[in-house]
Enzyme design. Sequence first.
Site, PDB file in Angstrom:
ATOM      1  N   GLY A  53     -15.726 101.825  31.164  1.00  0.00           N
ATOM      2  CA  GLY A  53     -15.093 100.696  31.862  1.00  0.00           C
ATOM      3  C   GLY A  53     -15.961  99.446  31.827  1.00  0.00           C
ATOM      4  O   GLY A  53     -17.030  99.416  31.201  1.00  0.00           O
ATOM      5  N   SER A 113     -17.892  98.263  47.172  1.00  0.00           N
ATOM      6  CA  SER A 113     -17.409  96.888  47.039  1.00  0.00           C
ATOM      7  C   SER A 113     -17.610  96.114  48.330  1.00  0.00           C
ATOM      8  O   SER A 113     -17.514  96.680  49.426  1.00  0.00           O
ATOM      9  CB  SER A 113     -15.922  96.934  46.702  1.00  0.00           C
ATOM     10  N   TYR A 127      -6.977 100.199  48.278  1.00  0.00           N
ATOM     11  CA  TYR A 127      -8.141 100.257  47.389  1.00  0.00           C
ATOM     12  C   TYR A 127      -9.431 100.132  48.210  1.00  0.00           C
ATOM     13  O   TYR A 127     -10.365 100.915  48.049  1.00  0.00           O
ATOM     14  CB  TYR A 127      -8.043  99.125  46.348  1.00  0.00           C
ATOM     15  N   LYS A 145     -12.725 102.889  49.026  1.00  0.00           N
ATOM     16  CA  LYS A 145     -14.169 102.639  48.896  1.00  0.00           C
ATOM     17  C   LYS A 145     -14.884 103.001  50.204  1.00  0.00           C
ATOM     18  O   LYS A 145     -15.946 103.627  50.192  1.00  0.00           O
ATOM     19  CB  LYS A 145     -14.429 101.169  48.540  1.00  0.00           C
ATOM     20  N   TYR A 204     -20.643  95.804  45.437  1.00  0.00           N
ATOM     21  CA  TYR A 204     -20.572  94.693  44.474  1.00  0.00           C
ATOM     22  C   TYR A 204     -19.830  93.521  45.076  1.00  0.00           C
ATOM     23  O   TYR A 204     -18.820  93.703  45.746  1.00  0.00           O
ATOM     24  CB  TYR A 204     -19.778  95.081  43.225  1.00  0.00           C
ATOM     25  N   PHE A 205     -20.261  92.328  44.717  1.00  0.00           N
ATOM     26  CA  PHE A 205     -19.489  91.133  45.045  1.00  0.00           C
ATOM     27  C   PHE A 205     -18.523  90.876  43.873  1.00  0.00           C
ATOM     28  O   PHE A 205     -17.780  91.788  43.532  1.00  0.00           O
ATOM     29  CB  PHE A 205     -20.422  90.005  45.498  1.00  0.00           C
ATOM     30  N   ARG A 255      -2.907  83.541  48.709  1.00  0.00           N
ATOM     31  CA  ARG A 255      -2.537  84.925  48.357  1.00  0.00           C
ATOM     32  C   ARG A 255      -2.773  85.804  49.576  1.00  0.00           C
ATOM     33  O   ARG A 255      -3.831  85.714  50.201  1.00  0.00           O
ATOM     34  CB  ARG A 255      -3.401  85.379  47.170  1.00  0.00           C
ATOM     35  N   GLY A 315      -3.851  88.491  52.078  1.00  0.00           N
ATOM     36  CA  GLY A 315      -5.032  89.365  52.121  1.00  0.00           C
ATOM     37  C   GLY A 315      -6.326  88.654  51.739  1.00  0.00           C
ATOM     38  O   GLY A 315      -7.408  89.190  51.933  1.00  0.00           O
ATOM     39  N   ASP A 316      -6.219  87.436  51.164  1.00  0.00           N
ATOM     40  CA  ASP A 316      -7.437  86.709  50.767  1.00  0.00           C
ATOM     41  C   ASP A 316      -8.153  86.131  51.985  1.00  0.00           C
ATOM     42  O   ASP A 316      -7.523  85.751  52.964  1.00  0.00           O
ATOM     43  CB  ASP A 316      -7.085  85.548  49.825  1.00  0.00           C
TER      44      ASP A 316
HETATM   45  N1  UFG Z   1      -7.741  83.155  42.710  1.00  0.00           N
HETATM   46  C1  UFG Z   1      -6.881  82.113  42.372  1.00  0.00           C
HETATM   47  N2  UFG Z   1      -6.004  82.323  41.362  1.00  0.00           N
HETATM   48  C2  UFG Z   1      -5.921  83.496  40.666  1.00  0.00           C
HETATM   49  C3  UFG Z   1      -6.795  84.556  41.029  1.00  0.00           C
HETATM   50  C4  UFG Z   1      -7.689  84.341  42.061  1.00  0.00           C
HETATM   51  O1  UFG Z   1      -6.920  81.030  42.967  1.00  0.00           O
HETATM   52  O2  UFG Z   1      -5.078  83.608  39.764  1.00  0.00           O
HETATM   53  C5  UFG Z   1      -8.725  82.931  43.791  1.00  0.00           C
HETATM   54  C6  UFG Z   1      -8.566  83.879  44.969  1.00  0.00           C
HETATM   55  O3  UFG Z   1      -7.649  83.354  45.897  1.00  0.00           O
HETATM   56  C7  UFG Z   1     -10.003  83.946  45.499  1.00  0.00           C
HETATM   57  C8  UFG Z   1     -10.857  83.833  44.241  1.00  0.00           C
HETATM   58  O4  UFG Z   1     -10.010  83.229  43.260  1.00  0.00           O
HETATM   59  O5  UFG Z   1     -10.265  82.839  46.312  1.00  0.00           O
HETATM   60  C9  UFG Z   1     -11.363  85.149  43.709  1.00  0.00           C
HETATM   61  O6  UFG Z   1     -10.280  86.050  43.529  1.00  0.00           O
HETATM   62  P1  UFG Z   1     -10.428  87.410  42.688  1.00  0.00           P
HETATM   63  O7  UFG Z   1      -9.079  88.031  42.632  1.00  0.00           O
HETATM   64  O8  UFG Z   1     -11.116  87.136  41.404  1.00  0.00           O
HETATM   65  O9  UFG Z   1     -11.442  88.262  43.547  1.00  0.00           O
HETATM   66  P2  UFG Z   1     -11.358  88.804  45.051  1.00  0.00           P
HETATM   67  O10 UFG Z   1     -12.536  88.235  45.764  1.00  0.00           O
HETATM   68  O11 UFG Z   1     -10.033  88.595  45.641  1.00  0.00           O
HETATM   69  O12 UFG Z   1     -11.514  90.370  44.856  1.00  0.00           O
HETATM   70  C10 UFG Z   1     -12.621  90.903  44.186  1.00  0.00           C
HETATM   71  C11 UFG Z   1     -12.236  92.197  43.490  1.00  0.00           C
HETATM   72  C12 UFG Z   1     -11.981  93.291  44.482  1.00  0.00           C
HETATM   73  C13 UFG Z   1     -13.094  93.403  45.446  1.00  0.00           C
HETATM   74  C14 UFG Z   1     -13.447  92.089  46.063  1.00  0.00           C
HETATM   75  C15 UFG Z   1     -14.723  92.242  46.865  1.00  0.00           C
HETATM   76  O13 UFG Z   1     -11.085  92.021  42.715  1.00  0.00           O
HETATM   77  O14 UFG Z   1     -11.882  94.503  43.779  1.00  0.00           O
HETATM   78  O15 UFG Z   1     -13.673  91.108  45.054  1.00  0.00           O
HETATM   79  O16 UFG Z   1     -14.940  91.193  47.691  1.00  0.00           O
HETATM   80  F1  UFG Z   1     -12.740  94.268  46.415  1.00  0.00           F
END
Ligand code: UFG
Length: 337
Positions: free
Chosen positions: A10, A124, A149, A153, A177-178, A292, A294-295
């Site tokens: 992976g 995570s 998910y 974890k 991980y971040f 989005r 959950g963000d």
């Molecule tokens: N974002 C956008 N547009 C997109 C995708 C993301 O604006 O098309 C924004 C999101 O709103 C967020 C940032 O970009 O503000 C980062 O989003 P990601 O989806 O890249 O990452 P996340 O922080 O949401 O999630 C990631 C991993 C998870 C993990 C988490 C840990 O995907 O598996 O970090 O904090 F759990």
Amino acid sequence: MKILLTGGAGYIGSHTAVELASAGYEVVIADNFSNSSPVVIDRLETITGKRFPLYEINVADKAALEKVFEENKIDAVIHFAGFKSVGESVKVPLSYYRNNIDTTLSLMEVMDKFGCKNLIFSSSATVYGKRASLPYREDMETGPCTNPYGWTKLFIEQIITDHAKADPDFSAVLLRYFNPVGAHESGLIGEDPKDIPNNLVPYIARVAVGTLPYLSVFGNDYPTKDGTGIRDYIHVTDLAKGHTAAVNFAKNHKGTEIINLGTGNGTSVLEMVKAYSAASGKDIPYKIAPRREGDIAECYADATKAMELLGWKTDLSVDDMCRDSWNWQSKNPNGYK
Ligand code: UFG
């Protein structure tokens, strides 16, 4: 020392295989390619000059896993294997609980049977609860998670912690991980999402290469410097080196340690768009979209414990992450296909 990587083909597993091999460790990979490709094994050989033994198995299959331990004296396991899509986990939670927890239980039972006492787990930053304050420190409260998910974890962290408590010879390192991004500098391995990417940097990469028309920026009304979400992006090579440091540490350690792997710095969505555009020389069109579900507004690590315990810190910048992501994406516009 021989290290088994479950999910070793992976994204994070493959980069870790490279770093472990260059630090002199022997690597064995178990992967069923459910979200990866056999091509990775060839690419790893090109990078390292080594053909890693590969077991194409489901890690939940104990009989198959026992064969790995019968044929190799495994000193430590890094457990990457698992489903990892936040959105998918909301749609098919049972499949996430079944897969992620079953693989871990099977793995730990087989490790126990063969006297393997050393486990490093891919956790995570998603386990930090909404009440935790920034920067996230390892001793802060966890949960409630916002999706299945994340719960898998957190549950797995608990299972491993309980086992390590019951077996005083057991060593567990739970790595939180971040946001891993970027790719190996060779451009031979990188992140290859199956469908339309959910994560920011792989999405931007597809916009830059021209397979997606524009980026949707999920919210510009967060209480952050430019209104967009802030995350702690970490170069996957730095992250992989963090695993090597964890393996070194675990040799002389017993019990459970939880360690953040992050840079300690936050980058906004718009800052990432700008950095990627500069690295790729491409325009990255974007539109502001609703938040989005959950963000959260911001998420970044307190990275001091990793330095204290592992002697590890990140070296690579956001510009390096964008350069290497673009190198991978432009050389492999269709991923491993
Ligand atoms: N974002 C956008 N547009 C997109 C995708 C993301 O604006 O098309 C924004 C999101 O709103 C967020 C940032 O970009 O503000 C980062 O989003 P990601 O989806 O890249 O990452 P996340 O922080 O949401 O999630 C990631 C991993 C998870 C993990 C988490 C840990 O995907 O598996 O970090 O904090 F759990």
